[in-house]
Every structure is written in C-alpha cells, then in structure tokens.
Design an enzyme around this catalytic site. Structure first.
Site, PDB file in Angstrom:
ATOM      1  N   PHE A 116       0.812  -1.226   0.000  1.00  0.00           N
ATOM      2  CA  PHE A 116       0.000   0.000   0.000  1.00  0.00           C
ATOM      3  C   PHE A 116       0.841   1.268   0.000  1.00  0.00           C
ATOM      4  O   PHE A 116       0.335   2.337  -0.319  1.00  0.00           O
ATOM      5  CB  PHE A 116      -0.957  -0.006   1.209  1.00  0.00           C
ATOM      6  CG  PHE A 116      -0.395   0.629   2.450  1.00  0.00           C
ATOM      7  CD1 PHE A 116       0.384  -0.091   3.329  1.00  0.00           C
ATOM      8  CD2 PHE A 116      -0.640   1.961   2.738  1.00  0.00           C
ATOM      9  CE1 PHE A 116       0.917   0.497   4.469  1.00  0.00           C
ATOM     10  CE2 PHE A 116      -0.121   2.566   3.872  1.00  0.00           C
ATOM     11  CZ  PHE A 116       0.660   1.831   4.735  1.00  0.00           C
ATOM     12  N   LYS A 117       2.118   1.166   0.338  1.00  0.00           N
ATOM     13  CA  LYS A 117       2.945   2.375   0.402  1.00  0.00           C
ATOM     14  C   LYS A 117       3.049   3.074  -0.959  1.00  0.00           C
ATOM     15  O   LYS A 117       3.266   4.278  -1.017  1.00  0.00           O
ATOM     16  CB  LYS A 117       4.306   2.055   0.987  1.00  0.00           C
ATOM     17  CG  LYS A 117       4.178   1.672   2.461  1.00  0.00           C
ATOM     18  CD  LYS A 117       5.490   1.544   3.177  1.00  0.00           C
ATOM     19  CE  LYS A 117       5.264   1.302   4.661  1.00  0.00           C
ATOM     20  NZ  LYS A 117       4.614   0.001   4.959  1.00  0.00           N
ATOM     21  N   ASP A 118       2.846   2.321  -2.041  1.00  0.00           N
ATOM     22  CA  ASP A 118       2.828   2.941  -3.371  1.00  0.00           C
ATOM     23  C   ASP A 118       1.735   4.006  -3.496  1.00  0.00           C
ATOM     24  O   ASP A 118       1.885   4.967  -4.253  1.00  0.00           O
ATOM     25  CB  ASP A 118       2.564   1.889  -4.461  1.00  0.00           C
ATOM     26  CG  ASP A 118       3.743   0.935  -4.645  1.00  0.00           C
ATOM     27  OD1 ASP A 118       4.898   1.357  -4.452  1.00  0.00           O
ATOM     28  OD2 ASP A 118       3.488  -0.233  -4.993  1.00  0.00           O
TER      29      ASP A 118
END
Ligand SMILES: *Cc1c(COP(=O)(O)O)cnc(C)c1O
Length: 479
Positions: A116-118
């Site tokens: 999810f960091k993208d």
C-alpha cells in the site's frame, strides 16, 4: 491551509514548505490547523468521481500553494490504471462471510511494489519533482529499509528530475524478491547501498548523516519516511473511495456508515482514516490491528503507550508491522488531548524520555471511544488460520499483514455495518508463509515473474558513515 506542530510551533507553514521537511523544528509532527468538513452534498457529488479527481478534490482542501490546474495534473498523472492495475485504483473484493453488511477487502497493493505504500509514495514522487523544479533545487533522499518502504520510494522517485535516492539495506537479509525489486532498477538517480550489517546499522548511519547538519545542508539531504504529511494526506483519499464503493446502490435515506480495519505499525495508514473521519466521512469504527508487536493494541486497551526496545521487538511473519514505536501516533494523541500542545509535548518529550512510556488520565482515556478507535492483535498461528479460512471460504489469497487485519476485523463486526479491511500487500511478497499455510506458493503478477533473474545494480559497503558520505559526495559532483 496552514500547518502547525503537535508540540506547539505555530510558524504557519504552507503545504509546500512542509512537503520537503521531516519533523517540525520543535520535534513535533505537522498537522493542518483544522480539518475541513465535508457535508452530505459534497459527499454526494464526490461519489461518482474517478479516483484521480477525488484525490484532487481532497488534496485541494489542504493545499493552496500549488495552482489548481497543476495539482489536478499531478493527481491525474499519478493515479492511472497503468500504474495501479484497475480503473477503480482501489477496488473492493467482497468476502463470502455471512456478516450482514458485508466484509470487504480494499485492494491498496496493486501498485509497482505490491504494497500500500505505493498509494502515497507515487504521488510524493510527482509532488517532489514539481516543487523542486519550481524552486530550481535538488534533493538527495537518504533512507534505510528492510523491505517495503525502500522499494516504494525507489519506484516513486526513479527518473525524477532533481531527486536522487540513496537507499541503505542490510546486505543479504532481504528476501530474494525484495532484493530483486530494488536492485534491478537501472535508473541513474537510484543508488542501492547494501550495508554489511543489520537493519539497525543502516538506520544508525542514516541518523548519523542527518545529525551532521553541515553535511545535511551542503548536500540537501531529505527523507521520505512515514511521518511526512503529504504521504498521510494521499492515504486519506482511499478511505473515501472505499466508502463510496461499499455503499453504492444502497438506500440513501440515512447516511450509510462503514467501519475500517487497518493492519498497523507506524500508525500512518490508520491515522489517515482518523483524518477522513474528522472530515465527516461516516465511519463507525477504526480498528487498529497489530501483530505480536502490540504497542498500539496495548494503548487502545489500557491507555498506556509504551514503545519497545529493539531487543523487545519480535521478528514476525508480518514484518512490515514489526515496529517498536508508532512514529505517527503523536498526531492522533494531539487530537485526542484536545489539541493541547503543551500536554502533547510533555508526554512525548520529557515523560517518554524519563519513564519510557506514559499513561493517559482516566478522563483522557474515556475520550478514545468518541474517535471510534478499537484494536486487536494476531499471532503467527492466527494469521496462518486466517489465510487458510479465507482461501477455503472465499477463494481469495491474502498476505500475512492483511490476514492480521482480517482476523481482528472479525472480532469487531457490528450488525448491518459494512467492514472494510485494508489489503496492505499482495501474497506474492510473502510467499513462504503462504506456502506454510496452504502448501503452495502464490503466483507473482506476470510482469514480475522473472524479476529475480534481472541484472542487479548495487554496491556493498562496510557499516561506516564515511563510506555513505563519500558515495553521496561522488554522485553530487558528477551532475
Ligand atoms: C508499512 C506497512 C504496514 C503498516 O503501516 P503503518 O502505516 O506503518 O501503520 C502494514 N502492512 C504493510 C504490508 C506495510 O508495508
């Protein structure tokens, strides 16, 4: 919108001033002076917007020092089907559980690094390039990673004008897949530095370089860690996007409400949920799920916040949640304490330093319920069981972090309230644990199937500060 520090500094900075900074000068975290409120009419208007336009609407409430046309262009360039795999960007998958209201997974991990960091980092890359270009400046991003953050940062910053990335990782200690993801990047502005040591050695070097203020200023050293407000703001968008999908087609007579469960470590992801709720998104519960590293679960159950020592931090099968202290937590605490900066400063400054933790007063603790927060934790065995039951019941494969969320979510279901569990990584990233649970390895997405065979670009160094400084100096000279 002006930004203030949780520890009282009110120098009234704008968004672009804090974009390239880490902590506020007084050691606090930046927050907006207030949370803009979103009414039912606005919610109704936003409901049908594509993700990039929704992102623009939300961001523009917090950013008034980038012209609207430019901000819109940055959002449109960031949230594309090409990068995130689907037109919805964060699609929901409904599980087969019998819960009235439904249990959903919100997919946040279809970006380039499968976590999810993208979602936030891709926007940050475009914002950095834009702002540095406007100022005619360059920035050297120095970071340490044991996996997800480093690769998300590199994929977001690759090829960006004015940005170089120097990413330290413990030599030979990342999974072959994670190594391949980072080291196969051939972009001239990305520098992988494998340190002969463990993650803490990498972290110590980054701290030592950042504490050398002359060096830091001369070489314009910056970071992209999870306390960056722009990252948090980008994450607010998918709480709205998830809400709209879960409540579409329902009777609109009463505003539909939902709950979210968030696999948590540094409290960045769920803090964005708190912001969305403060803006008026109809959220009943925000469920913080932790693994065996249960700093946050302990806090929400007891009112005691007690960061752990490195030696007390467990290595688990959901490694991206193996944290000793929740670096974004001070933001929520500030709001919980009625935005009392003096009290926040006292607790997170002197009290933490002296006692290694703090306990809220009973009156302060009682207010947590008003913010919708509850919590729970999982063990390795729980995660294996959840991966198995989700595969058997719904034919959906979840990774270990999402499994942690799902296990805790099922403990907090309320009649008629849809529960959205944030899917924070794809199972292909944690193939060994999936195999332990199910007896087979998940398929990586087609584009990444042969990634481990690609040529790698990295240097190996001894764990020494001067070695890193020399590499940074050398690359700043040749541009
Ligand atoms: C970073 C990460 C988390 C934890 O998110 P926080 O914002 O630090 O709470 C959870 N799962 C995955 C896969 C991650 O990469």
């Amino acid at each position: 919108m002006k930004y203030l520090s949780t520890r009282g500094d009110r120098s009234e900075r704008g968004f672009c001033n804090i974009l390239l900074e880490g902590l506020a000068p007084d050691g606090g975290l930046y927050l907006p002076a207030f949370y803009p409120k979103v009414d039912a009419t606005t919610l109704a208007r936003w409901r049908s917007l594509p993700y990039a336009e929704l992102a623009f609407e939300i961001l523009s409430l917090y950013i008034d020092d980038i012209p609207a046309a430019d901000l819109k262009r940055l959002c449109t360039a960031t949230y594309t089907e090409t990068v995130f795999g689907t037109p919805q960007i964060t699609p929901l998958k409904k599980l087969a559980d019998a819960h009235e209201g439904g249990i959903y997974l919100e997919a946040l991990s279809n970006g380039p690094t499968l976590a999810f960091k993208d979602m936030a980092m891709q926007l940050l890359g475009n914002l950095f390039e834009y702002e540095l270009g406007r100022r005619g400046e360059a920035l050297n991003i120095l970071g340490a990673t044991s996996g997800d953050t480093g690769s998300a940062a590199e994929y977001a910053m690759r090829g960006k004008q004015g940005v170089r990335v120097f990413m330290l990782s413990p030599h030979g200690r990342m999974s072959p897949f994670q190594q391949a993801q980072m080291f196969s990047l051939q972009d001239a502005n990305i520098h992988n530095i494998a340190v002969e040591g463990v993650f803490d050695d990498c972290q110590d070097i980054v701290k030592a370089v950042s504490n050398d203020l002359d060096f830091k200023r001369k070489y314009r050293i910056g970071t992209v860690n999870s306390i960056n407000w722009a990252r948090l703001l980008a994450q607010v968008v998918y709480y709205f996007a998830g809400y709209f999908q879960a409540t579409s087609g329902r009777v609109q007579a009463t505003p539909e409400r939902v709950s979210f469960t968030v696999p948590s470590g540094n409290f960045g992801n769920i803090c964005a949920g708190h912001v969305a709720r403060m803006m008026g998104l109809p959220v009943v519960q925000l469920v913080a799920a932790t693994n065996e590293n249960d700093v946050l679960d302990e806090f929400f159950r007891t009112g005691t916040y007690r960061p752990r020592a490195t030696a007390e931090t467990h290595e688990t099968s959901s490694p991206s949640m193996d944290i000793s202290k929740a670096s974004n937590f001070e933001r929520f605490a500030f709001d919980l304490l009625g935005r009392d900066a003096a009290r926040t400063k006292e607790l997170f400054g002197p009290t933490l330093a002296r006692d290694g933790g703090f306990t809220l007063t009973p009156a302060e603790f009682a207010r947590i319920a008003a913010y919708g927060f509850v919590s729970g934790k999982s063990t390795h065995a729980d995660r294996l069981a959840t991966i198995r039951s989700t595969w058997q019941g719904s034919r959906i494969l979840v990774d270990t972090h999402t499994a942690d969320g799902l296990k805790v979510a099922r403990e907090h279901l309320q009649p008629g309230v849809p529960m959205l569990v944030l899917e924070t990584a794809l199972p292909a990233k944690f193939a060994d644990t999936i195999e332990e649970a199910l007896g087979f390895k998940p398929e990586p997405p087609p584009a990444l199937r042969d990634i481990e065979a690609l040529p790698k670009r990295f240097v190996v160094i001894a764990p020494e500060v001067t070695a890193v400084k020399r590499i940074i100096e050398a690359h700043c000279r040749d541009v």
